[in-house]
Enzyme design. Structure first.
Site, mmCIF file in Angstrom:
data_model
loop_
_atom_site.group_PDB
_atom_site.id
_atom_site.type_symbol
_atom_site.label_atom_id
_atom_site.label_comp_id
_atom_site.label_asym_id
_atom_site.label_seq_id
_atom_site.Cartn_x
_atom_site.Cartn_y
_atom_site.Cartn_z
ATOM 1 C CG HIS A 34 -8.261 7.415 -2.354
ATOM 2 N ND1 HIS A 34 -7.924 6.910 -3.578
ATOM 3 C CD2 HIS A 34 -8.057 6.413 -1.462
ATOM 4 C CE1 HIS A 34 -7.530 5.645 -3.424
ATOM 5 N NE2 HIS A 34 -7.602 5.330 -2.150
ATOM 6 N NE ARG A 84 -7.186 7.151 6.308
ATOM 7 C CZ ARG A 84 -7.450 6.092 5.537
ATOM 8 N NH1 ARG A 84 -6.856 4.944 5.747
ATOM 9 N NH2 ARG A 84 -8.326 6.177 4.544
ATOM 10 C CD GLU A 87 -2.914 3.717 -1.271
ATOM 11 O OE1 GLU A 87 -3.529 4.766 -1.001
ATOM 12 O OE2 GLU A 87 -1.904 3.345 -0.673
ATOM 13 C CG HIS A 92 -10.614 8.409 0.940
ATOM 14 N ND1 HIS A 92 -11.632 7.532 0.621
ATOM 15 C CD2 HIS A 92 -9.664 7.665 1.566
ATOM 16 C CE1 HIS A 92 -11.308 6.311 1.039
ATOM 17 N NE2 HIS A 92 -10.133 6.374 1.633
ATOM 18 N NE ARG A 131 -4.966 6.241 0.351
ATOM 19 C CZ ARG A 131 -5.831 5.568 1.074
ATOM 20 N NH1 ARG A 131 -6.581 6.200 1.958
ATOM 21 N NH2 ARG A 131 -5.956 4.268 0.935
ATOM 22 C CG PHE A 174 -2.386 -0.119 0.854
ATOM 23 C CD1 PHE A 174 -2.913 -1.316 0.410
ATOM 24 C CD2 PHE A 174 -3.240 0.986 0.944
ATOM 25 C CE1 PHE A 174 -4.249 -1.426 0.065
ATOM 26 C CE2 PHE A 174 -4.578 0.881 0.601
ATOM 27 C CZ PHE A 174 -5.091 -0.318 0.161
ATOM 28 C CD GLN A 209 -5.841 10.055 2.732
ATOM 29 O OE1 GLN A 209 -6.561 9.087 2.946
ATOM 30 N NE2 GLN A 209 -4.579 10.089 3.069
ATOM 31 C CG LEU A 226 -11.739 4.245 -2.877
ATOM 32 C CD1 LEU A 226 -11.165 5.646 -2.901
ATOM 33 C CD2 LEU A 226 -11.460 3.583 -1.551
HETATM 34 C C1 LIG Z 1 -14.821 3.831 0.176
HETATM 35 C C2 LIG Z 1 -13.872 3.788 1.342
HETATM 36 C C3 LIG Z 1 -12.887 2.814 1.390
HETATM 37 C C4 LIG Z 1 -12.004 2.767 2.469
HETATM 38 N N1 LIG Z 1 -11.037 1.795 2.482
HETATM 39 C C5 LIG Z 1 -10.200 1.724 3.551
HETATM 40 C C6 LIG Z 1 -9.224 0.691 3.622
HETATM 41 O O1 LIG Z 1 -9.113 -0.170 2.756
HETATM 42 N N2 LIG Z 1 -8.400 0.670 4.691
HETATM 43 C C7 LIG Z 1 -8.482 1.587 5.700
HETATM 44 O O2 LIG Z 1 -7.717 1.516 6.653
HETATM 45 N N3 LIG Z 1 -9.427 2.568 5.667
HETATM 46 C C8 LIG Z 1 -10.288 2.646 4.615
HETATM 47 N N4 LIG Z 1 -11.235 3.631 4.591
HETATM 48 C C9 LIG Z 1 -11.433 4.488 5.783
HETATM 49 C C10 LIG Z 1 -12.158 3.701 6.878
HETATM 50 O O3 LIG Z 1 -13.091 2.831 6.305
HETATM 51 C C11 LIG Z 1 -12.886 4.621 7.856
HETATM 52 O O4 LIG Z 1 -12.060 5.666 8.285
HETATM 53 C C12 LIG Z 1 -13.357 3.841 9.091
HETATM 54 O O5 LIG Z 1 -14.033 2.670 8.709
HETATM 55 C C13 LIG Z 1 -14.236 4.715 9.967
HETATM 56 O O6 LIG Z 1 -14.834 3.925 10.962
HETATM 57 P P1 LIG Z 1 -15.719 4.597 12.101
HETATM 58 O O7 LIG Z 1 -16.165 3.503 12.979
HETATM 59 O O8 LIG Z 1 -14.955 5.715 12.689
HETATM 60 O O9 LIG Z 1 -16.942 5.289 11.332
HETATM 61 P P2 LIG Z 1 -18.033 4.727 10.309
HETATM 62 O O10 LIG Z 1 -17.813 3.330 9.901
HETATM 63 O O11 LIG Z 1 -18.152 5.753 9.236
HETATM 64 O O12 LIG Z 1 -19.368 4.727 11.180
HETATM 65 C C14 LIG Z 1 -19.993 5.910 11.590
HETATM 66 C C15 LIG Z 1 -21.227 5.545 12.383
HETATM 67 O O13 LIG Z 1 -21.758 6.724 13.000
HETATM 68 C C16 LIG Z 1 -23.142 6.738 12.846
HETATM 69 N N5 LIG Z 1 -23.616 8.128 12.893
HETATM 70 C C17 LIG Z 1 -23.086 9.215 12.269
HETATM 71 N N6 LIG Z 1 -23.832 10.303 12.533
HETATM 72 C C18 LIG Z 1 -24.843 9.890 13.341
HETATM 73 C C19 LIG Z 1 -25.954 10.531 13.941
HETATM 74 N N7 LIG Z 1 -26.204 11.839 13.768
HETATM 75 N N8 LIG Z 1 -26.800 9.794 14.686
HETATM 76 C C20 LIG Z 1 -26.591 8.456 14.867
HETATM 77 N N9 LIG Z 1 -25.560 7.808 14.318
HETATM 78 C C21 LIG Z 1 -24.700 8.508 13.561
HETATM 79 C C22 LIG Z 1 -23.389 6.061 11.518
HETATM 80 O O14 LIG Z 1 -24.714 5.582 11.446
HETATM 81 C C23 LIG Z 1 -22.357 4.937 11.566
HETATM 82 O O15 LIG Z 1 -22.875 3.834 12.261
HETATM 83 C C24 LIG Z 1 -12.125 3.708 3.516
HETATM 84 C C25 LIG Z 1 -13.109 4.675 3.473
HETATM 85 C C26 LIG Z 1 -13.953 4.741 2.380
HETATM 86 C C27 LIG Z 1 -14.963 5.858 2.339
#
Ligand SMILES: Cc1cc2nc3c(=O)[nH]c(=O)nc-3n(C[C@H](O)[C@H](O)[C@H](O)COP(=O)(O)OP(=O)(O)OC[C@H]3O[C@@H](n4cnc5c(N)ncnc54)[C@H](O)[C@@H]3O)c2cc1C
Length: 597
Positions: A256, A409, A269, A367, A300, A141, A254, A266
Site C-alpha cells: 500500500h 487488488r 487510501e 498490506h 496501489r 478510491f 500488495q 495505514l
Molecule cells: C489497516 C488496514 C486497512 C484496510 N482497509 C480496507 C478498506 O478500507 N477496504 C477494504 O476493502 N479492505 C481493507 N483492508 C483489507 C481488509 O480489511 C481485509 O482483507 C479483510 O478485512 C480480511 O477479512 P478476513 O475475515 O478474511 O480476515 P481477518 O479480519 O484478518 O480475520 C482473521 C481471523 O482469523 C483468526 N485467526 C488467524 N489465525 C488463527 C489461528 N491460528 N487460530 C485461530 N484463529 C486464527 C483471527 O483471530 C481473526 O479472527 C484493510 C486492511 C488493513 C490491514
C-alpha cells in the site's frame, strides 16, 4: 471416539473477521444449530475491524460535478438522473486492476451482488456515513472509475465487523475466543476437523466437524514494514498447506502506498480519495510522471512503485530518505476532522505530525495478500488445478483465493470480498449440512501429535532466538522479495528462508508454562511465516514476468503468452511443487489489454 477432550460441532469456522463471521451468521440463520467459531484473538480485534476507507458497490448515489475533471468535487445524484456507475464498470475496473489475472466469473458474481451486501449491512443497522438526503455516502478510491466506496468516516471495518458479530451472537453462534488453530485434518481429500489450543489453559483438543471453514486472514507479517495486525501471520494458509491443500498465487503481495514512515501503520487510501497529494523532497507531485490521468488515484501497485522509484533515485524524505509526503493540508481542517479523524489521530500519535498543519511522512507498506487457498465462488476449497473439491472444507476472505483480485487488488474490494464470499460460503455450508453431511472418522490421535510437537518446542534447549529469526526473515522478504524483485535477489531470499528454517530447528522458546504462553504462540507463528514464505518466494522466482504487484526488474513486461495463469503450490518433500491453472477469461467481453492509467 470417546475421548472426553474431543469437541464436536456440525460446523467449525476458524476466524472471526468478516469472512468467518458472515459465514457463521448465515449458516446459523439457515438453520444450522451447532456452529463453533475459533479466533486466536478476541473476535472484534480481527483485522477486518482495522479497515478504514470503504467497501465497494456501484450504488450510483454520487457523481462528479460536471466539467470539474477526474479529481473535482462530488454531488448527490438527483432522483431520476442517469446512474453514473454500474456493475459492468465495476467489473472492468476490477479486471484491469487485477492485470487480467482475476477469474472473471468470480468477479462478475462479486460486482453483481455488491449492492445487495451493502443493503443487507444497512438493514442490520450498520452506521454508514450519509448524504444530506439519507442515502449512503460514497467516495473515490484508486483504480475505480466512479466513486463507489461506501464508508463510515475512516472506521468502515469497525462498523461492519461490529454489525456482523452482533448478528452472529443473536443467531446463537458459539465463539471460542483466544483459541489457536494448530492443525487441519484432511484424509483422502475429506476434511474431518481441526486441532486447536485453548490459549488460556494450554489444553489441546481435537475438534471434529462435518464442515470446516477458514477465514483466517492475510500474511502481511512476513514483511518488516506492514499495515497488518500482529495476528496476520498467515497461520491458516500455512496449516492448510501442511495438510496437503494447495496455495494459489502466493507471490502476489500488495504494497500500500501510504503507510506511516517507519511504522507501516495505514493512512487510508481515502486520504487520496478525498483529494490528498503525494510529494517528494522537492515538493513535486511526482505521480504526474507515472500516471498522468489518474495521478494519486492510480492503483496501489503502480503508486507504490512510483514512490519507491522516487526514494531509490534520491528524492525521498526523512533521515534515511526512505519516505515521501502525503499532503492533506489543502483539504482543510473541517473535511479532515469529518472524513479522516482516525488517520489524523494515527499521524499525530505515531509520527508527531498533524495532517491539518503539515505533510505526513509515509512509505509503502506490505498490506494485502492476494494469494491463498483456492476456492470456487461458494467458498468450496479446491484440491488441484483440475478443480477437484476437498469435501467439507471451505475458505473465504483474505486467506482464500477465489480469485477476484488476481495480481493486484483494488482498494475497497476486499471488505466486499470477505463479506460477500463469506456469506456465500455460509449458504453453501448450510446446504452441505442439511443434505446429510456426517462426521467423518479421524485416524490416530491428532491432538496428541500436536501436544508432542509443542512439548518438543518447549523442551528445545536451542541457542537460536525465535525473535531474531523472525526479524531476519522480515528483513530479507522486504529487501529481496518486496516491491521490486529480480532473479538474483529472489535467490538470496529463498536461500535465506531455507537457512532460517534450519536455524529454527535450534530455536528456544523461553516461557515453558502452559497458561497463556504467548512466547509459544510466537514460536508457532514464526514457523508459519517460514513455511509460507518459501512458497511465496518460489512462486515469485518462477514467474519470469511483471504483472500487477509482482514486479521483476529483469522481466519488466507482462507476458500473456507464458504467464497468463495462476500458480498452484503443493507441499513436496523438498519444498513447494508448482503447477499452473488457467485464468477464467471471457475473451469476447474482457480480452486482455495493456494496463495504462
Ligand atoms: C489497516 C488496514 C486497512 C484496510 N482497509 C480496507 C478498506 O478500507 N477496504 C477494504 O476493502 N479492505 C481493507 N483492508 C483489507 C481488509 O480489511 C481485509 O482483507 C479483510 O478485512 C480480511 O477479512 P478476513 O475475515 O478474511 O480476515 P481477518 O479480519 O484478518 O480475520 C482473521 C481471523 O482469523 C483468526 N485467526 C488467524 N489465525 C488463527 C489461528 N491460528 N487460530 C485461530 N484463529 C486464527 C483471527 O483471530 C481473526 O479472527 C484493510 C486492511 C488493513 C490491514
Amino acid at each position: 471416539m470417546t475421548n472426553p477432550e474431543t469437541i464436536t460441532h456440525d460446523v467449525i469456522i476458524v476466524g472471526a473477521g468478516l469472512a468467518g463471521s458472515w459465514a457463521a451468521m448465515v449458516a446459523a440463520r439457515q438453520g444450522v444449530r451447532d456452529i463453533g467459531v475459533l479466533s486466536k484473538i478476541h473476535p472484534l480485534r480481527s483485522h477486518s475491524g482495522a479497515a478504514q476507507g470503504g467497501i465497494a458497490a456501484s450504488l450510483s448515489n454520487v457523481r462528479p460535478v460536471a466539467n470539474t475533471g477526474p479529481r473535482g468535487p462530488l454531488e448527490a445524484v438527483p432522483p431520476g438522473a442517469e446512474p453514473p456507475d454500474s456493475w459492468e464498470l465495476h467489473m472492468f475496473d476490477t479486471i484491469k486492476g487485477s492485470d487480467w489475472l482475476g477469474d472473471q466469473d468470480a468477479i462478475e458474481v462479486m460486482v453483481q451482488e455488491a449492492p445487495d451486501i451493502i443493503y443487507e449491512y444497512e438493514h442490520m443497522g450498520c452506521v454508514f456515513s450519509r448524504l444530506a438526503d439519507g442515502r449512503i455516502a460514497q467516495r473515490r478510491f484508486g483504480g475505480h472509475s466512479a466513486p463507489r466506496a461506501n464508508y463510515s468516516k475512516d472506521y468502515t471495518g469497525h462498523v461492519l465487523l461490529h454489525t456482523i458479530h452482533e448478528q452472529a451472537l443473536k443467531h446463537g453462534v458459539k465463539f471460542y475466543s483466544e483459541w489457536s488453530l494448530l492443525e487441519l485434518i484432511v484424509e483422502d481429500n475429506i476434511c474431518r476437523g481441526v486441532v486447536a489450543m485453548e490459549i488460556l489453559t494450554g489444553k489441546v483438543h481435537t475438534m471434529r466437524a462435518k464442515a470446516v471453514m477458514f477465514g483466517t486472514g492475510g500474511y502481511g507479517r512476513a514483511f518488516k514494514i506492514t499495515s497488518n495486525a500482529y495476528a496476520n501471520t498467515g497461520d491458516g494458509v500455512s496449516i492448510a498447506y501442511n495438510a496437503g491443500v494447495p496455495l494459489m498465487d502466493m507471490e502476489f503481495v500488495q504494497f500500500h502506498p501510504t503507510g506511516l514512515y517507519r511504522h507501516g501503520i495505514l493512512m487510508s487510501e481515502a486520504c487520496r480519495g478525498e483529494g490528498g497529494y503525494l510529494t517528494n523532497k522537492d515538493g513535486h507531485r511526482f505521480m504526474e510522471k507515472y500516471a498522468p490521468d489518474k495521478m494519486e488515484l492510480a492503483p496501489r501497485d503502480l503508486v507504490s512503485r512510483s514512490e519507491q522509484t522516487e526514494i531509490n533515485e534520491g528524492r525521498g524524505v526523512g533521515p534515511d530518505g526512505q519516505g515521501v509526503y502525503l499532503d492533506l493540508r489543502h483539504l482543510g481542517r473541517e473535511k479532515i476532522l469529518e472524513r479522516l479523524p482516525q488517520v489524523r489521530d494515527l499521524a499525530i500519535e505515531f509520527v508527531g505530525v498533524d495532517p491539518i498543519d503539515a505533510p505526513v511522512p509515509i512509505q509503502p507498506t506490505a498490506h494485502y495478500s492476494m494469494g491463498g487457498i483456492p476456492t470456487d465462488v461458494n467458498g468450496q476449497a479446491i484440491a488441484d488445478a483440475a478443480g477437484t473439491p476437498i469435501v467439507g472444507l471451505y475458505a473465504a476472505g483474505e486467506c482464500a483465493c477465489v480469485s477476484v483480485h488476481g495480481a493486484n487488488r483494488l482498494g475497497t474490494n476486499s471488505l466486499l470480498e470477505a463479506s460477500l464470499f463469506g456469506r456465500r460460503a455460509g449458504y453453501a455450508i448450510a446446504d452441505f449440512i442439511k443434505n446429510g453431511a456426517e462426521l467423518q472418522p479421524v485416524s490416530g490421535d491428532p491432538a496428541e501429535g500436536q501436544r508432542q510437537r509443542i512439548r518438543k518446542m518447549l523442551d528445545n534447549p536451542g541457542t537460536e532466538s525465535v525473535d531474531k529469526i523472525a526479524q531476519t526473515l522480515k528483513q530479507t522478504m522486504t529487501d529481496n522479495c518486496g516491491i521490486f524483485r529480480n532473479e538474483a535477489r529472489l535467490k538470496v531470499a529463498l536461500q535465506d528462508v531455507k537457512t532460517l528454517q534450519a536455524r529454527f530447528q535450534n530455536a528456544r522458546t523461553m516461557d515453558k508454562g502452559s497458561r497463556f504462553n504467548t512466547d509459544l504462540l510466537t514460536t508457532i507463528e514464526t514457523e508459519h511465516l517460514l513455511n509460507f514464505s518459501e512458497v511465496l518466494v518460489t512462486g515469485a522466482l518462477a514467474r519470469t514476468e511483471s504483472r500487477g504487484a509482482h514486479s521483476r526488474t529483469d522481466y519488466p513486461k507482462r507476458d500473456d503468452t507464458d504467464w497468463l495463469k495462476h500458480t498452484v503450490a503443493h507441499k513436496g518433500a523438498d519444498g513447494p511443487v508448482l503447477s499452473y491453472k488457467s485464468v477464467n477469461i471471457d475473451f469476447d467481453r474482457y480480452p486482455p489489454q495493456e494496463r495504462k492509467y
